[in-house]
Design an enzyme around this catalytic site. Structure first.
Site, short mmCIF file in Angstrom:
data_model
loop_
_atom_site.label_atom_id
_atom_site.label_comp_id
_atom_site.label_asym_id
_atom_site.label_seq_id
_atom_site.Cartn_x
_atom_site.Cartn_y
_atom_site.Cartn_z
N GLY A 18 101.78 -5.51 -31.55
CA GLY A 18 101.07 -4.88 -31.10
C GLY A 18 100.45 -3.31 -31.43
O GLY A 18 100.61 -2.41 -33.01
N SER A 141 101.32 7.75 -23.03
CA SER A 141 99.90 6.56 -22.44
C SER A 141 99.51 7.45 -22.04
O SER A 141 99.52 8.38 -21.00
CB SER A 141 100.67 5.57 -21.72
OG SER A 141 98.90 4.73 -21.11
N TYR A 154 105.69 2.54 -15.26
CA TYR A 154 104.90 3.17 -15.95
C TYR A 154 104.41 4.02 -16.55
O TYR A 154 105.04 4.65 -17.12
CB TYR A 154 104.58 0.86 -16.37
CG TYR A 154 103.98 1.80 -17.88
CD1 TYR A 154 103.91 1.74 -18.63
CD2 TYR A 154 102.53 1.92 -17.02
CE1 TYR A 154 103.58 1.31 -20.00
CE2 TYR A 154 102.06 2.27 -18.75
CZ TYR A 154 102.41 2.20 -19.86
OH TYR A 154 101.57 2.15 -21.53
#
Length: 196
Positions: A18, A141, A154
């Site tokens: 990833g 993110s 998350y």
């Protein structure tokens, strides 16, 4: 592009696939000596093989350790006491309805996504400051700012990474060490393909 990373030691946590693998590949291509990490020796060796095949001149090594735990972090520190570049990429995610997220889930996400990066920065950043140069990156993110309804736990951890990186940047101001957070958007990886 020459980022002048020759002879710099870089550590990328959670980097056998990833985003972490892509970052390790990029740093190795720029001449850094890159250490990757993964939970199993098999995954680490497989990633090293791919890196060496793609970049025959790359200087890469790997450590098999669970970087989400204090014990795993200590294993890494014992094998790599100092680094010039730290990329805190290790992270987990899952989809779960908000009111089904248990205490254990909240704590697990905080431990893996937040506390692991704190441990690594706490070890390496002071050594970078003493040397007068260093780079610390937290792979956060866009979910830090746009919390996903189905992944609140998350998103919370990614927001926490922004706060931590900002605070550490202020703490290290004037030392030659920078601390930043990256906010990638949705990225297709083997793990995200499984969630479709």
């Amino acid at each position: 592009m020459d980022l002048q990373l020759d002879n710099r030691k870089a550590l990328v946590t959670g980097s056998t696939s990833g985003i972490g693998y892509a970052i390790a590949h990029g740093l190795a291509a720029e001449g850094a000596h890159v250490t990757i990490t993964g939970r199993s020796d098999a995954s680490v060796q497989e990633a090293l093989s791919r890196l060496r095949q793609a970049l025959p001149q790359a200087r890469v090594s790997g450590i098999a350790a669970d970087c989400a735990t204090a014990q795993g972090a200590e294993q890494v520190f014992a094998q790599l006491p100092e680094a010039d570049i730290l990329v805190n990429n290790l992270g987990i995610y899952e989809r779960k309805p908000a009111f089904e997220i248990s205490d254990a889930d909240w704590l697990r996400f905080f431990e893996v996504n937040v506390l692991s990066g704190v441990r690594f920065a706490r070890h390496y950043a002071p050594r970078m400051a003493k040397a007068g140069w260093g780079r610390v990156l937290f792979v956060s993110s866009e979910s830090a700012l746009n919390i996903p309804r189905e992944m609140i736990h998350y998103g919370m951890t990614k927001t926490a990474q922004l706060s931590i990186s900002h605070g550490m940047a202020m703490e290290l101001a004037g030392t030659g060490v920078t601390v930043n957070a990256l906010l990638p958007g949705p990225t297709r990886t083997a793990n995200t393909e499984k969630m479709r």
